[in-house]
Design a protein around this motif. Structure first.
Motif, mmCIF file in Angstrom:
data_model
loop_
_atom_site.group_PDB
_atom_site.id
_atom_site.type_symbol
_atom_site.label_atom_id
_atom_site.label_comp_id
_atom_site.label_asym_id
_atom_site.label_seq_id
_atom_site.Cartn_x
_atom_site.Cartn_y
_atom_site.Cartn_z
ATOM 1 N N TYR A 3 91.315 55.655 73.527
ATOM 2 C CA TYR A 3 92.532 56.044 74.331
ATOM 3 C C TYR A 3 93.566 56.529 73.399
ATOM 4 O O TYR A 3 94.227 55.593 72.868
ATOM 5 C CB TYR A 3 92.661 55.250 75.280
ATOM 6 N N ARG A 4 94.392 57.584 73.747
ATOM 7 C CA ARG A 4 95.576 57.958 73.036
ATOM 8 C C ARG A 4 96.816 58.043 74.124
ATOM 9 O O ARG A 4 96.910 58.404 75.192
ATOM 10 C CB ARG A 4 95.218 59.447 72.551
ATOM 11 N N ILE A 5 97.774 57.418 73.467
ATOM 12 C CA ILE A 5 99.195 57.381 74.163
ATOM 13 C C ILE A 5 99.772 58.525 73.851
ATOM 14 O O ILE A 5 100.158 58.697 72.453
ATOM 15 C CB ILE A 5 99.875 56.114 73.962
ATOM 16 N N ASN A 6 100.240 59.518 74.405
ATOM 17 C CA ASN A 6 100.723 60.707 73.957
ATOM 18 C C ASN A 6 101.882 60.940 75.322
ATOM 19 O O ASN A 6 101.949 61.889 75.813
ATOM 20 C CB ASN A 6 99.693 61.774 74.156
ATOM 21 N N SER A 7 102.889 60.118 74.844
ATOM 22 C CA SER A 7 103.941 60.268 76.173
ATOM 23 C C SER A 7 105.112 60.410 75.610
ATOM 24 O O SER A 7 105.664 60.037 74.744
ATOM 25 C CB SER A 7 104.010 58.983 76.991
ATOM 26 N N SER A 8 105.855 61.623 75.976
ATOM 27 C CA SER A 8 107.336 61.775 75.712
ATOM 28 C C SER A 8 108.241 60.710 76.119
ATOM 29 O O SER A 8 109.313 60.339 75.455
ATOM 30 C CB SER A 8 107.687 63.206 76.331
ATOM 31 N N ASP A 9 107.947 59.864 77.243
ATOM 32 C CA ASP A 9 108.632 58.764 77.550
ATOM 33 C C ASP A 9 108.600 57.748 76.310
ATOM 34 O O ASP A 9 109.650 57.078 76.162
ATOM 35 C CB ASP A 9 107.966 58.177 78.846
ATOM 36 N N LEU A 58 88.951 48.072 72.975
ATOM 37 C CA LEU A 58 89.510 49.326 72.901
ATOM 38 C C LEU A 58 90.207 49.764 71.636
ATOM 39 O O LEU A 58 91.125 48.923 71.008
ATOM 40 C CB LEU A 58 90.508 49.230 74.133
ATOM 41 N N GLU A 59 90.327 51.041 71.296
ATOM 42 C CA GLU A 59 91.183 51.397 70.276
ATOM 43 C C GLU A 59 92.242 52.497 71.091
ATOM 44 O O GLU A 59 92.148 53.458 71.614
ATOM 45 C CB GLU A 59 90.390 52.162 69.249
ATOM 46 N N VAL A 60 93.574 51.997 70.851
ATOM 47 C CA VAL A 60 94.654 52.675 71.392
ATOM 48 C C VAL A 60 95.186 53.538 70.230
ATOM 49 O O VAL A 60 95.979 52.819 69.299
ATOM 50 C CB VAL A 60 95.642 52.166 72.071
ATOM 51 N N ASN A 61 95.393 54.896 70.496
ATOM 52 C CA ASN A 61 95.997 55.804 69.383
ATOM 53 C C ASN A 61 97.169 56.206 69.775
ATOM 54 O O ASN A 61 97.417 56.394 70.789
ATOM 55 C CB ASN A 61 95.048 56.993 69.022
ATOM 56 N N VAL A 79 94.780 41.527 66.328
ATOM 57 C CA VAL A 79 94.472 42.761 66.650
ATOM 58 C C VAL A 79 94.306 43.386 65.219
ATOM 59 O O VAL A 79 94.543 42.806 64.208
ATOM 60 C CB VAL A 79 95.619 43.475 67.324
ATOM 61 N N VAL A 80 93.844 44.451 65.093
ATOM 62 C CA VAL A 80 93.499 45.291 63.956
ATOM 63 C C VAL A 80 94.383 46.455 64.056
ATOM 64 O O VAL A 80 94.548 47.413 65.062
ATOM 65 C CB VAL A 80 92.102 45.801 63.638
ATOM 66 N N ILE A 109 95.831 50.795 67.464
ATOM 67 C CA ILE A 109 95.648 49.537 67.608
ATOM 68 C C ILE A 109 94.122 49.348 68.013
ATOM 69 O O ILE A 109 93.847 49.702 69.257
ATOM 70 C CB ILE A 109 96.644 48.763 68.250
ATOM 71 N N ILE A 110 93.586 48.154 67.502
ATOM 72 C CA ILE A 110 92.041 48.217 68.009
ATOM 73 C C ILE A 110 92.071 46.623 68.737
ATOM 74 O O ILE A 110 92.490 45.716 68.105
ATOM 75 C CB ILE A 110 91.054 48.034 66.934
ATOM 76 N N PHE A 111 91.828 46.658 69.967
ATOM 77 C CA PHE A 111 91.700 45.501 70.804
ATOM 78 C C PHE A 111 90.418 44.824 70.985
ATOM 79 O O PHE A 111 89.436 45.902 71.163
ATOM 80 C CB PHE A 111 92.389 45.700 72.289
ATOM 81 N N ASN A 112 89.880 43.661 70.649
ATOM 82 C CA ASN A 112 88.571 43.304 70.604
ATOM 83 C C ASN A 112 88.421 42.577 72.183
ATOM 84 O O ASN A 112 88.767 41.291 72.177
ATOM 85 C CB ASN A 112 88.174 42.277 69.478
ATOM 86 N N ASN A 113 87.770 43.336 73.078
ATOM 87 C CA ASN A 113 87.618 42.578 74.192
ATOM 88 C C ASN A 113 88.694 42.028 74.937
ATOM 89 O O ASN A 113 89.640 42.830 74.987
ATOM 90 C CB ASN A 113 86.261 41.585 74.077
#
Length: 327
Positions: A3-9, A58-61, A79-80, A109-113
């Motif tokens: 999932y990618r965070i792409n927020s101007s906020d 989940l991997e948050v980009n 986390v990784v 950031i990779i979250f494991n479960n």
């Protein structure tokens, strides 16, 4: 899942100079939530307190313009961190500290479960670094060249000192408001920065590979002392207790044993436990449960398994046969 965070906020939150600023992002499909609070310690020092609750792997980009030296302390689950600028992938464990020099950041950031994270990050910027850091740091040219080319530089990754962990938790849970809060945050943040800068300069640190760590004469004396304690003391040490006893963090303790003695503190602790257990059993004055407790095992079964694996004989058979053949 990615999932990618792409927020101007998010950019506004990171870069604005508002004294009090909060940011929250709800992940889709009830995957979790990420929250961060920002405090401005002074014009060139920002502090971020971030926590996340993620319900699945989940991997948050994200991409963000974080400029400066970052001192991060992980106070929650592992986390990784993946940094695309320098192709690094680092497991960031609970109570570890990471120092990076960054000019913008693209990574994940990779979250494991099920993961509950809690981290504190101090971002130190130009004027403060020029005055207190660059003049004493060994590889200033490499840092600045990487910075110019938008490549992050990993400077240090290790277990945070006991003092730094205490300070980080105090910063995270400030009991004050208003001007007292500002004074409280400044005093704790400056102390962390001072301690970490002092450590880097005293070790004459070069760029960290996160595998190659230098040991000074004090570290070597601490390692030798740790070995002596394991081998000669009547007390059975845990790695944590041993680390505190010789005033050396667990990361350096483990790595130093490998480099200096070609073994691990865990291996020597196990040997000390087993030899003490053998000696106690041979006397005939103790049963297995008593010996198990004396040498630091919570469960007798775990002790019996370890003893059998180490000596190739079950402690029950040793007591029954009263024969002591060990390998």
């Amino acid at each position: 899942m990615s999932y990618r965070i792409n927020s101007s906020d998010y950019e506004d939150f990171l870069l604005s100079t508002n004294r009090c600023n909060c940011w929250q992002h709800n992940l889709p499909n009830n995957l979790g939530i990420i929250q961060s609070n920002k405090d401005i310690i002074e014009d060139n020092i920002f502090m971020f307190k971030t926590n996340a609750l993620v319900n699945n792997k989940l991997e948050v980009n994200s991409f963000s313009k974080v400029l400066g030296l970052c001192i991060a302390i992980n106070l929650g689950d592992d986390v990784v961190y993946v940094d695309k600028s320098n192709n690094s992938k680092l497991l960031f464990k609970k109570d570890e500290l990471l120092i990076k020099y960054i000019n913008s950041y693209e990574g994940s950031i990779i979250f494991n479960n099920l993961t509950k994270t809690k981290s504190l990050c101090l971002v130190i910027r130009d004027e403060f670094l020029e005055k207190y850091f660059f003049k004493k740091f060994k590889n200033e040219e490499i840092l600045k060249r990487n910075f110019k080319n938008h490549i992050s530089t990993n400077i240090k990754k290790s277990l945070a000192s006991y003092k730094t962990k205490i300070l980080a938790n105090e910063l995270y849970e400030s009991p004050f408001k208003g001007e007292l809060d500002t004074l409280y945050l400044q005093s704790k943040a400056y102390e962390i920065i001072y301690n970490e800068f002092k450590d880097l300069f005293s070790l004459n640190s070069s760029i960290c590979t996160c595998k190659n760590v230098k040991f000074n004469s004090q570290d070597i004396d601490s390692l030798k002392r740790a070995k002596e304690l394991i081998q000669s003391s009547q007390k059975v040490y845990s790695i944590s207790d041993l680390s505190k006893e010789v005033a050396l963090n667990e990361f350096k303790l483990k790595l130093g044993f490998k480099e200096l003695f070609a073994t691990t503190p865990g291996s020597l602790v196990l040997e000390a436990r087993m030899q003490k257990a053998k000696a106690l059993l041979i006397t005939g004055d103790y049963n297995i449960a008593e010996v198990s407790s004396i040498v630091g095992y919570k469960h007798q079964q775990s002790f019996s398994v370890a003893f059998t694996k180490y000596f190739k004989i079950n402690p029950k058979e040793l007591l029954k046969n009263n024969k002591y053949y060990f390998y």
